[in-house]
Write a protein that holds these residues in place. Structure first.
Motif, PDB file in Angstrom:
ATOM      1  N   ALA A   1       0.805  -1.221   0.000  1.00 33.08           N
ATOM      2  CA  ALA A   1       0.000   0.000   0.000  1.00 33.08           C
ATOM      3  C   ALA A   1       0.839   1.272   0.000  1.00 33.08           C
ATOM      4  O   ALA A   1       0.324   2.344   0.262  1.00 33.08           O
ATOM      5  CB  ALA A   1      -0.930  -0.004   1.212  1.00 33.08           C
ATOM      6  N   ASP A   2       2.140   1.151  -0.285  1.00 33.23           N
ATOM      7  CA  ASP A   2       2.955   2.368  -0.264  1.00 33.23           C
ATOM      8  C   ASP A   2       2.864   3.150  -1.560  1.00 33.23           C
ATOM      9  O   ASP A   2       3.403   4.237  -1.678  1.00 33.23           O
ATOM     10  CB  ASP A   2       4.417   2.043   0.073  1.00 33.23           C
ATOM     11  CG  ASP A   2       5.097   1.204  -1.005  1.00 33.23           C
ATOM     12  OD1 ASP A   2       4.436   0.860  -2.000  1.00 33.23           O
ATOM     13  OD2 ASP A   2       6.290   0.881  -0.836  1.00 33.23           O
ATOM     14  N   SER A   3       2.172   2.604  -2.553  1.00 31.75           N
ATOM     15  CA  SER A   3       1.929   3.329  -3.795  1.00 31.75           C
ATOM     16  C   SER A   3       0.736   2.717  -4.502  1.00 31.75           C
ATOM     17  O   SER A   3       0.361   1.566  -4.249  1.00 31.75           O
ATOM     18  CB  SER A   3       3.155   3.271  -4.719  1.00 31.75           C
ATOM     19  OG  SER A   3       3.282   1.986  -5.295  1.00 31.75           O
ATOM     20  N   THR A   4       0.130   3.509  -5.394  1.00 28.30           N
ATOM     21  CA  THR A   4      -1.010   3.010  -6.161  1.00 28.30           C
ATOM     22  C   THR A   4      -0.612   1.825  -7.026  1.00 28.30           C
ATOM     23  O   THR A   4      -1.383   0.873  -7.200  1.00 28.30           O
ATOM     24  CB  THR A   4      -1.576   4.136  -7.046  1.00 28.30           C
ATOM     25  OG1 THR A   4      -1.988   5.219  -6.208  1.00 28.30           O
ATOM     26  CG2 THR A   4      -2.766   3.657  -7.843  1.00 28.30           C
ATOM     27  N   ILE A   5       0.582   1.858  -7.595  1.00 28.84           N
ATOM     28  CA  ILE A   5       1.035   0.762  -8.460  1.00 28.84           C
ATOM     29  C   ILE A   5       1.105  -0.542  -7.681  1.00 28.84           C
ATOM     30  O   ILE A   5       0.596  -1.583  -8.123  1.00 28.84           O
ATOM     31  CB  ILE A   5       2.411   1.098  -9.081  1.00 28.84           C
ATOM     32  CG1 ILE A   5       2.280   2.298 -10.022  1.00 28.84           C
ATOM     33  CG2 ILE A   5       2.972  -0.102  -9.820  1.00 28.84           C
ATOM     34  CD1 ILE A   5       3.592   2.758 -10.606  1.00 28.84           C
ATOM     35  N   ASN A   6       1.730  -0.515  -6.493  1.00 24.91           N
ATOM     36  CA  ASN A   6       1.808  -1.726  -5.675  1.00 24.91           C
ATOM     37  C   ASN A   6       0.420  -2.193  -5.251  1.00 24.91           C
ATOM     38  O   ASN A   6       0.141  -3.402  -5.199  1.00 24.91           O
ATOM     39  CB  ASN A   6       2.669  -1.476  -4.441  1.00 24.91           C
ATOM     40  CG  ASN A   6       4.147  -1.390  -4.772  1.00 24.91           C
ATOM     41  OD1 ASN A   6       4.580  -1.815  -5.840  1.00 24.91           O
ATOM     42  ND2 ASN A   6       4.928  -0.829  -3.872  1.00 24.91           N
ATOM     43  N   TYR A   7      -0.434  -1.246  -4.918  1.00 29.24           N
ATOM     44  CA  TYR A   7      -1.799  -1.574  -4.495  1.00 29.24           C
ATOM     45  C   TYR A   7      -2.547  -2.310  -5.606  1.00 29.24           C
ATOM     46  O   TYR A   7      -3.143  -3.372  -5.384  1.00 29.24           O
ATOM     47  CB  TYR A   7      -2.519  -0.287  -4.114  1.00 29.24           C
ATOM     48  CG  TYR A   7      -3.992  -0.431  -3.830  1.00 29.24           C
ATOM     49  CD1 TYR A   7      -4.457  -0.984  -2.635  1.00 29.24           C
ATOM     50  CD2 TYR A   7      -4.939   0.019  -4.751  1.00 29.24           C
ATOM     51  CE1 TYR A   7      -5.811  -1.094  -2.366  1.00 29.24           C
ATOM     52  CE2 TYR A   7      -6.303  -0.096  -4.490  1.00 29.24           C
ATOM     53  CZ  TYR A   7      -6.728  -0.650  -3.298  1.00 29.24           C
ATOM     54  OH  TYR A   7      -8.076  -0.759  -3.042  1.00 29.24           O
ATOM     55  N   LEU A   8      -2.527  -1.752  -6.823  1.00 29.78           N
ATOM     56  CA  LEU A   8      -3.235  -2.387  -7.937  1.00 29.78           C
ATOM     57  C   LEU A   8      -2.608  -3.719  -8.314  1.00 29.78           C
ATOM     58  O   LEU A   8      -3.318  -4.683  -8.618  1.00 29.78           O
ATOM     59  CB  LEU A   8      -3.258  -1.439  -9.141  1.00 29.78           C
ATOM     60  CG  LEU A   8      -4.263  -0.293  -9.064  1.00 29.78           C
ATOM     61  CD1 LEU A   8      -4.090   0.660 -10.230  1.00 29.78           C
ATOM     62  CD2 LEU A   8      -5.689  -0.828  -9.036  1.00 29.78           C
ATOM     63  N   ASN A   9      -1.281  -3.797  -8.309  1.00 27.43           N
ATOM     64  CA  ASN A   9      -0.623  -5.074  -8.605  1.00 27.43           C
ATOM     65  C   ASN A   9      -1.030  -6.142  -7.610  1.00 27.43           C
ATOM     66  O   ASN A   9      -1.259  -7.310  -7.970  1.00 27.43           O
ATOM     67  CB  ASN A   9       0.899  -4.899  -8.592  1.00 27.43           C
ATOM     68  CG  ASN A   9       1.450  -4.512  -9.954  1.00 27.43           C
ATOM     69  OD1 ASN A   9       0.927  -4.940 -10.981  1.00 27.43           O
ATOM     70  ND2 ASN A   9       2.495  -3.708  -9.975  1.00 27.43           N
ATOM     71  N   THR A  10      -1.124  -5.766  -6.335  1.00 27.99           N
ATOM     72  CA  THR A  10      -1.512  -6.728  -5.304  1.00 27.99           C
ATOM     73  C   THR A  10      -2.956  -7.170  -5.491  1.00 27.99           C
ATOM     74  O   THR A  10      -3.276  -8.362  -5.383  1.00 27.99           O
ATOM     75  CB  THR A  10      -1.324  -6.114  -3.901  1.00 27.99           C
ATOM     76  OG1 THR A  10       0.034  -5.726  -3.740  1.00 27.99           O
ATOM     77  CG2 THR A  10      -1.689  -7.118  -2.821  1.00 27.99           C
ATOM     78  N   LEU A  11      -3.850  -6.225  -5.769  1.00 28.94           N
ATOM     79  CA  LEU A  11      -5.246  -6.592  -6.013  1.00 28.94           C
ATOM     80  C   LEU A  11      -5.378  -7.510  -7.222  1.00 28.94           C
ATOM     81  O   LEU A  11      -6.103  -8.513  -7.186  1.00 28.94           O
ATOM     82  CB  LEU A  11      -6.087  -5.330  -6.234  1.00 28.94           C
ATOM     83  CG  LEU A  11      -6.406  -4.447  -5.028  1.00 28.94           C
ATOM     84  CD1 LEU A  11      -7.365  -3.341  -5.441  1.00 28.94           C
ATOM     85  CD2 LEU A  11      -6.991  -5.248  -3.885  1.00 28.94           C
ATOM     86  N   LEU A  12      -4.676  -7.176  -8.303  1.00 31.74           N
ATOM     87  CA  LEU A  12      -4.747  -7.982  -9.515  1.00 31.74           C
ATOM     88  C   LEU A  12      -4.224  -9.394  -9.269  1.00 31.74           C
ATOM     89  O   LEU A  12      -4.866 -10.387  -9.620  1.00 31.74           O
ATOM     90  CB  LEU A  12      -3.956  -7.325 -10.644  1.00 31.74           C
ATOM     91  CG  LEU A  12      -4.568  -6.069 -11.268  1.00 31.74           C
ATOM     92  CD1 LEU A  12      -3.567  -5.388 -12.189  1.00 31.74           C
ATOM     93  CD2 LEU A  12      -5.834  -6.410 -12.048  1.00 31.74           C
ATOM     94  N   SER A  13      -3.058  -9.493  -8.637  1.00 29.81           N
ATOM     95  CA  SER A  13      -2.444 -10.811  -8.430  1.00 29.81           C
ATOM     96  C   SER A  13      -3.246 -11.664  -7.461  1.00 29.81           C
ATOM     97  O   SER A  13      -3.402 -12.873  -7.660  1.00 29.81           O
ATOM     98  CB  SER A  13      -1.008 -10.656  -7.924  1.00 29.81           C
ATOM     99  OG  SER A  13      -0.974  -9.964  -6.697  1.00 29.81           O
ATOM    100  N   SER A  14      -3.816 -11.049  -6.409  1.00 34.40           N
ATOM    101  CA  SER A  14      -4.581 -11.823  -5.440  1.00 34.40           C
ATOM    102  C   SER A  14      -5.903 -12.298  -6.022  1.00 34.40           C
ATOM    103  O   SER A  14      -6.340 -13.423  -5.772  1.00 34.40           O
ATOM    104  CB  SER A  14      -4.831 -11.003  -4.167  1.00 34.40           C
ATOM    105  OG  SER A  14      -5.601  -9.851  -4.458  1.00 34.40           O
TER     106      SER A  14
END
Length: 378
Positions: free
Chosen positions: A113-126
């Motif tokens: 959650a330290d950036s929008t990119i990491n947040y979206l990547n995590t949501l997509l991968s999960s």
């Protein structure tokens, strides 16, 4: 020239559906409707004897070598005489088929959650880990990369697209764009871009002008959401109390109040109060500075300008076509307007391009509109 193909692998390798140059590939009607931050819908009707569209994974619509639409076939409706109406959903709609599990990006998962990119990547991968799909984070505008603190957890099971729209689009703004990289022919990875207006499309060289290609224009002035007193709230402390601006240091002095007031506005109109929360702010002076910026915007009367236009590139003019998300210059001396607007909706009529519809929109303050009128001499 619009051409429609079946797409079994993300590209036009499944066979021709419609080509205006060939009678064997005729359709009775076809319409593509696109709107920013939505999947878009394509419908077309096939004559009898053209096979089963549902035997294919999707469709691809192209215009002069450019892909306008890529998506999956949702349903077909066949009437008594055998005419089949096909409904398709754009790429972004695929994200409605993935479920987001509850998450809490804190502790060991804080990096997500330290950036929008990491947040979206995590949501997509999960979401994709337990369902078949090939999506990856694409482009992200610089101003959207910082993630709002309040978005970092969820206890629900929403559809992936719903989660992204409600968490990012509604709170941080910006636009979603789904695409397949045309350079990666042997791959079918879909990319999800999260961008601002300037990074979505292009600034086209086709102005919209009264007397040429401007069809309709509407200006709406709305003060229903305007406020002039703001009570800003920061993070909740260990004592259970919200941070306020009372102890903020302003011009070397302790502020002493828990609210901000727009100078002159209360006397001119009447008091309209509201609160806004900044969950990640722990310093009262920082909270005060954020509140000043917020109140400056929230105290303005909102002006919405909407225009409908025709695309002159379809009539043979040497100008760029107008696509969804493009920025277009609008010129109307009668209305005192000379400004850049965003193409927020686009409708294509496959059989009669003259019926295509372009909708442009712009949001600005009443003061901005006054300045615009002054600059154009109205």
């Amino acid at each position: 020239m619009y051409q429609l193909f079946y797409s079994d692998d993300g590209y036009y390798t499944g066979g021709v559906i419609y080509d205006p140059r060939a009678a064997d590939y005729a359709i009775l009607d076809g319409k593509l409707t696109q709107k920013l931050n939505t999947a878009g819908t394509l419908t077309f009707t096939l004559p009898p004897g053209r096979g089963d569209p549902l035997s294919h994974r999707g469709v691809l619509l192209r215009d002069r070598g450019e892909t306008l639409f890529s998506g999956r076939i949702l349903k077909t409706e066949t009437d008594f005489e055998g005419f089949a109406t096909v409904t398709c959903e754009g790429l972004l709609g695929e994200l409605n088929g993935f479920v987001v599990r509850p998450y809490d990006f804190s502790g060991e998962d804080a990096q997500a959650a330290d950036s929008t990119i990491n947040y979206l990547n995590t949501l997509l991968s999960s979401a994709l880990a337990v369902q078949d799909g090939a999506w990856a984070m694409g482009e992200c505008s610089e101003s959207l990369k910082k993630l709002d603190y309040s978005l970092r957890s969820s206890s629900l099971y929403p559809a992936l697209l719903t989660e992204i729209q409600q968490k990012l689009i509604q709170k941080q703004g910006g636009y979603l764009r789904a695409r397949i990289d045309p350079a990666a022919y042997n791959q079918i990875t879909r990319y999800l871009d999260y961008v601002i207006e300037d990074d979505y499309g292009t600034l086209v060289n086709q102005p919209i002008e009264l007397g040429k290609n401007l069809i309709d224009l509407e200006i709406t002035v709305d003060s229903s959401d305007r406020i002039n007193i703001l009570v800003p709230l920061g993070k909740t402390g260990e004592d259970g109390q919200r941070l306020t601006v009372r102890n903020a240091v302003v011009d070397g002095k302790v502020y002493g109040k828990d609210y901000l007031e727009k100078e002159g506005s209360v006397a001119r109109y009447y008091a309209i109060s509201a609160t806004n929360q900044w969950e990640d702010v722990t310093d009262p002076t920082n909270l005060y500075n954020k509140a000043v910026e917020y109140l400056e915007s929230a105290s303005q009367t909102a002006v919405s300008i909407s225009a409908s236009a025709a695309d002159l590139s379809l009539a043979g003019y040497d100008v760029s076509p107008i696509r969804l998300g493009d920025r277009v210059r609008l010129i109307s001396k009668v209305h005192g307007l000379d400004m850049t607007m965003l193409c927020t909706q686009r409708t294509y009529d496959l059989l009669d391009p003259a019926k295509d519809v372009i909708k442009l929109e712009s949001q600005l303050s009443a003061q901005n509109l006054t300045d615009l009128f002054a600059a154009t001499g109205r």
